[in-house]
Motif scaffolding. Structure first.
Motif, PDB file in Angstrom:
ATOM      1  N   PRO A 141      -1.058 -12.421  -6.787  1.00  0.00           N
ATOM      2  CA  PRO A 141      -0.371 -11.876  -5.614  1.00  0.00           C
ATOM      3  C   PRO A 141       1.122 -12.075  -5.700  1.00  0.00           C
ATOM      4  O   PRO A 141       1.615 -13.003  -6.333  1.00  0.00           O
ATOM      5  N   ALA A 142       1.842 -11.219  -5.056  1.00  0.00           N
ATOM      6  CA  ALA A 142       3.286 -11.325  -5.031  1.00  0.00           C
ATOM      7  C   ALA A 142       3.710 -12.467  -4.132  1.00  0.00           C
ATOM      8  O   ALA A 142       2.935 -12.980  -3.347  1.00  0.00           O
ATOM      9  N   ALA A 143       4.956 -12.854  -4.268  1.00  0.00           N
ATOM     10  CA  ALA A 143       5.481 -13.930  -3.422  1.00  0.00           C
ATOM     11  C   ALA A 143       5.498 -13.489  -1.976  1.00  0.00           C
ATOM     12  O   ALA A 143       5.626 -12.303  -1.678  1.00  0.00           O
ATOM     13  N   PRO A 144       5.396 -14.462  -1.053  1.00  0.00           N
ATOM     14  CA  PRO A 144       5.377 -14.112   0.374  1.00  0.00           C
ATOM     15  C   PRO A 144       6.638 -13.396   0.800  1.00  0.00           C
ATOM     16  O   PRO A 144       7.729 -13.692   0.328  1.00  0.00           O
TER      17      PRO A 144
ATOM     18  N   PHE B  67     -10.925  -5.754   2.015  1.00  0.00           N
ATOM     19  CA  PHE B  67     -10.115  -6.276   0.914  1.00  0.00           C
ATOM     20  C   PHE B  67      -9.383  -7.521   1.379  1.00  0.00           C
ATOM     21  O   PHE B  67      -9.292  -7.796   2.580  1.00  0.00           O
ATOM     22  N   ASP B  68      -8.849  -8.272   0.425  1.00  0.00           N
ATOM     23  CA  ASP B  68      -8.029  -9.429   0.757  1.00  0.00           C
ATOM     24  C   ASP B  68      -6.692  -9.325   0.030  1.00  0.00           C
ATOM     25  O   ASP B  68      -6.436  -8.358  -0.699  1.00  0.00           O
TER      26      ASP B  68
ATOM     27  N   ALA C 198      -5.402  -6.721  -3.111  1.00  0.00           N
ATOM     28  CA  ALA C 198      -4.282  -5.790  -2.943  1.00  0.00           C
ATOM     29  C   ALA C 198      -3.164  -6.072  -3.944  1.00  0.00           C
ATOM     30  O   ALA C 198      -2.456  -5.153  -4.369  1.00  0.00           O
ATOM     31  N   GLY C 199      -2.987  -7.341  -4.314  1.00  0.00           N
ATOM     32  CA  GLY C 199      -1.950  -7.699  -5.271  1.00  0.00           C
ATOM     33  C   GLY C 199      -0.766  -8.425  -4.668  1.00  0.00           C
ATOM     34  O   GLY C 199       0.197  -8.721  -5.370  1.00  0.00           O
TER      35      GLY C 199
ATOM     36  N   LEU D 214      -1.732  -1.059   1.282  1.00  0.00           N
ATOM     37  CA  LEU D 214      -3.124  -0.668   1.101  1.00  0.00           C
ATOM     38  C   LEU D 214      -3.801  -0.401   2.446  1.00  0.00           C
ATOM     39  O   LEU D 214      -4.564   0.568   2.585  1.00  0.00           O
ATOM     40  N   ALA D 215      -3.542  -1.243   3.428  1.00  0.00           N
ATOM     41  CA  ALA D 215      -4.142  -1.040   4.751  1.00  0.00           C
ATOM     42  C   ALA D 215      -3.734   0.314   5.321  1.00  0.00           C
ATOM     43  O   ALA D 215      -4.571   1.074   5.845  1.00  0.00           O
ATOM     44  N   LYS D 216      -2.461   0.661   5.209  1.00  0.00           N
ATOM     45  CA  LYS D 216      -1.979   1.939   5.733  1.00  0.00           C
ATOM     46  C   LYS D 216      -2.552   3.111   4.930  1.00  0.00           C
ATOM     47  O   LYS D 216      -2.849   4.177   5.495  1.00  0.00           O
ATOM     48  N   TRP D 217      -2.723   2.925   3.630  1.00  0.00           N
ATOM     49  CA  TRP D 217      -3.324   3.974   2.786  1.00  0.00           C
ATOM     50  C   TRP D 217      -4.766   4.216   3.188  1.00  0.00           C
ATOM     51  O   TRP D 217      -5.215   5.374   3.269  1.00  0.00           O
TER      52      TRP D 217
END
Length: 289
Positions: free
Chosen positions: A39-42, A263-264, A268-269, A277-280
């Motif tokens: 995952p990317a940084a916060p 998904f988590d 999503a990454g 992803l949620a909006k997609w």
């Protein structure tokens, strides 16, 4: 498969999920990930939003006798659905089969966070959820479904507290305070005073302790406790547990879209990708794809 995490997860575990089969009472696990894509940084925390429509910003003081209001920001327009191959079913998101009911009775597309105030990953994800809620188009709404599957860490009490606060109309405005009560002040923490394990079950914070936190948001503590122990709240908790199981959720935070997709953050990454992803998936659902 999600790794097992205790409540003593440090802030570095922000993107790790709190799992169904979590160990309790042990030393914190080393930071680790079970997803193929790190995952990317916060993202930097934004003003927390815990309702479908974000709360208006505070307005500047007005001159005496002049009332001012700050309009609620309009929801962004719905985005067209474009499938360019970026999001892959079975990797980035998972179809829930058969599709399940929504967490609420909304007629809009529902984006639901399955969470617990006692989950360290949910605490780190909380500002991102606010950004997600604020970025949803007008045909979608944010919802919240508290989990109870780690009783050793007092999740059932925190679930009961959320549904009680929702019934009394103070859940949204006290969301920040509840996370702070667990992770900052420690007044609702399941950790022992030494910080090296969990409190005995009979020493865990109670619904009366949660009522004191919600009192800061306008709830009457006596009424809060009475409602918390009502048949209605017991029914809502049972439905939440059944729904979370039907969704196939094994860890928190998990995002559910309209009872059809799961998904988590790891899938999503990263945090920004979770919003994207949620909006997609909202656009996909709106397009009937």
């Amino acid at each position: 498969m999600l790794k097992r995490l205790p409540i003593l997860c440090a802030a570095l575990l922000a993107l790790a999920a709190c799992s169904h089969d979590s160990d309790t009472g042990n030393a914190p696990a080393s930071p680790s990930s079970t997803t193929a894509t790190a995952p990317a940084a916060p993202v930097a925390p934004a003003a927390s939003g815990t309702s479908a429509t974000p709360a208006p910003a505070a307005s500047a003081p007005a001159s005496a006798g002049t009332a001012t209001t700050t309009p609620t920001p309009a929801a962004p327009p719905a985005e067209p659905f474009v499938d360019n191959g970026k999001w892959v079913e079975g990797k980035n998101y998972f179809r829930i089969e058969p599709a399940q009911p929504k967490a609420t009775s909304t007629d809009r597309i529902e984006v639901t966070e399955v969470f617990s105030y006692g989950c360290p990953a949910c605490n780190q994800f909380h500002p991102v959820v606010g950004q997600l809620a604020a970025s949803l188009p007008s045909n979608a709404v944010m919802a919240y479904l508290p989990a109870s599957f780690i009783p050793q860490e007092n999740w059932p009490m925190l679930q009961r507290a959320y549904f009680t606060a929702k019934a009394l109309g103070v859940a949204d405005k006290c969301n920040d305070a509840m996370y702070d009560a667990v992770w900052k002040s420690g007044e609702l923490s399941a950790m022992n005073q030494a910080g090296n394990g969990l409190k005995p079950h009979d020493a865990l914070p109670t619904i009366a302790d949660a009522a004191k936190v919600y009192a800061k948001c306008g709830a009457d503590p006596k009424e809060f406790v009475a409602v918390a122990n009502s048949f209605s709240i017991n029914t809502q908790m049972k439905r939440a547990d059944d729904l979370i199981k039907a969704y196939g959720v094994t860890g928190t935070p998990t995002v559910i879209v309209n009872g059809k997709y799961r998904f988590d953050v790891g899938n999503a990454g990263g945090y920004p990708q979770t919003i994207e992803l949620a909006k997609w998936l909202v656009a996909k659902e709106a397009a009937g794809k």
